[in-house]
Design an enzyme around this catalytic site. Structure first.
Site: not given
Ligand code: C5P
Length: 421
Positions: A219-221, A286
């Site tokens: 995943g990402n932030r 994102a």
């Protein structure tokens, strides 16, 4: 609960709200509504019916609005107030609206200060009914609501299903959350001047999750905040908004159709379905550029991998590029570029290669900006090589500035000019 801070801002700021409170236990919730509207910069004039005063005291409302509560028609003051309150209101809200009030409103009665002021107003009217579920289900109440809604053009919110008064169990009849009423007040206050009435707006938001196995993902932030702020702001301005978001802890923005997805491929599917009917598409998600080619269908165990794990990644679809051709020819497409270096050059190149009309550039790793922050510092680039550098602003203000630019492109009919794709 809304994730936005309560502070004076458009479309609430400097506007006049009449808040009618009628006699139901939900009247206590309207103290919060009066407070929140006041914090957003509105001048809130509370009008209480006699029954409402049996549930909550006027002093509570006066404490949060700083203004006198109007109660009685039968005074020199009241007889002038019924006209001035109605005439000067920018929005007229009744929350909670009891079965008795709905009946009186539907029949045009003018037997107290609130109903008299209601007849004198030409402002948009918003009603938030609250009552026992048996009263709500009664055909007479249904007919009154129907007439308020379709005959008189009042906006009726809820009620919700949930816990009712003590001893009444749960059912249909609970007043909607005060934050929902506040958001609707905003949309009605913006009115046609909001600028997006009649426009469909599609927003992507949040991170994606690409599964490695049934319990792990890449995943990402991204928190989704920027995209959620855009969806909310577009709805406040009158748009019909669809938000396609990856996993985010943020609650659904009021009035927005929210489609929650996990992976980039799922996000692409949802965007494909809606991009063709949206005049405005904003790609704020994102999206993971890569995904594991063959996610394991069983949990990966240390005992099976040894001390190194090799995972093969394949390229994800580029949602913005793949759906570019779906945006109507007079539509506007907005992209985001988050970069660590050569920000403006890279953002400018993406604007052209992905066929955006505007691109919002922000630098990764800045304090007060980017992932998970409540503020953002961005530069908006357009197709004429224009650069608009914005200061650090709360994300909801950034959303407003982006939509101001979108609306001026829509007004000029210059979206989609000479797209690369
Ligand atoms: O290429 P890059 O990821 O920097 O492009 C950023 C822009 O493209 C953003 O608007 C993002 O939402 C969109 N994008 C996309 N699908 C991808 C990657 C990026 O829609 N797979």
């Amino acid at each position: 609960m809304l994730p936005w801070s309560l502070r004076p801002r458009r479309p609430w700021q400097g506007r006049r709200v009449v808040l009618g409170v009628t006699g139901g236990i939900a009247a206590y919730k309207s103290i919060q509504l009066a407070r929140d509207l006041t914090l957003m910069g509105s001048q809130v004039d509370v009008v209480m019916t006699e029954a409402a005063r049996r549930f909550v005291g006027p002093l509570s409302f006066e404490g949060v609005t700083g203004r006198r509560v109007a109660e009685s028609l039968w005074s020199a003051e009241g007889s002038a107030l019924h006209l001035s309150l109605g005439r000067d209101a920018d929005v007229f809200v009744v929350a909670p609206a009891t079965a008795d009030f709905l009946a009186r409103a539907a029949h045009g009665r003018a037997d107290d200060l609130l109903t008299t002021a209601l007849l004198a107003t030409r402002a948009p009217v918003l009603l938030a009914p609250a009552m026992n579920h048996r009263m709500w289900d009664h055909p007479q109440t249904a007919a009154n609501v129907e007439h308020c809604r379709h005959g008189l053009g009042y906006q009726v919110l809820g009620p919700d299903r949930g816990r009712l008064g003590a001893g009444e169990g749960s059912g249909m009849g609970r007043m909607v959350d005060p934050s929902e009423v506040m958001e609707w007040c905003g949309r009605l206050l913006a009115g046609k001047a909001g600028g997006l009435t009649g426009h469909r707006v599609l927003v992507t938001a949040g991170p994606t999750r690409e599964p490695l196995d049934p319990v792990r993902f890449l995943g990402n932030r991204s928190s989704g905040r920027m995209g959620f702020a855009l969806a909310r702001e577009a709805w406040l301005r009158g748009g019909a908004v669809t938000l396609v978001t990856g996993p985010s802890n943020l609650p659904d923005p009021v009035g927005v159709r929210v489609i929650r997805v996990e992976t980039a491929v799922e996000m692409l599917g949802a965007v494909r379905e809606h991009a063709g009917s949206a005049q405005v598409t904003v790609y704020a998600a994102a999206v993971a550029d890569y995904r594991p080619v063959a996610p394991s269908d069983q949990k990966t165990r240390k005992a099976d991998t040894g001390d190194r794990l090799m995972v093969e990644f394949g390229m994800n679809p580029d949602i913005a590029a793949e759906t570019a051709s779906l945006t109507p020819s007079d539509g506007v497409r907005v992209g985001f570029a988050l970069e660590t270096d050569d920000l403006l050059e890279r953002a400018g190149a993406k604007l052209r290669s992905k066929g955006f009309d505007l691109i919002v550039a922000n630098r990764a790793g800045e304090p007060d900006a980017g992932f998970d922050a409540e503020t953002n510092r961005v530069t908006i680039l357009d197709r004429d090589d224009g650069l608009e550098e914005l200061p650090v602003l709360p994300k909801d203000d950034v959303a407003g500035r982006i939509l101001d630019r979108v609306q001026s492109l829509l007004a000029r009919g210059t979206g989609a000019r000479g797209r690369a794709l």
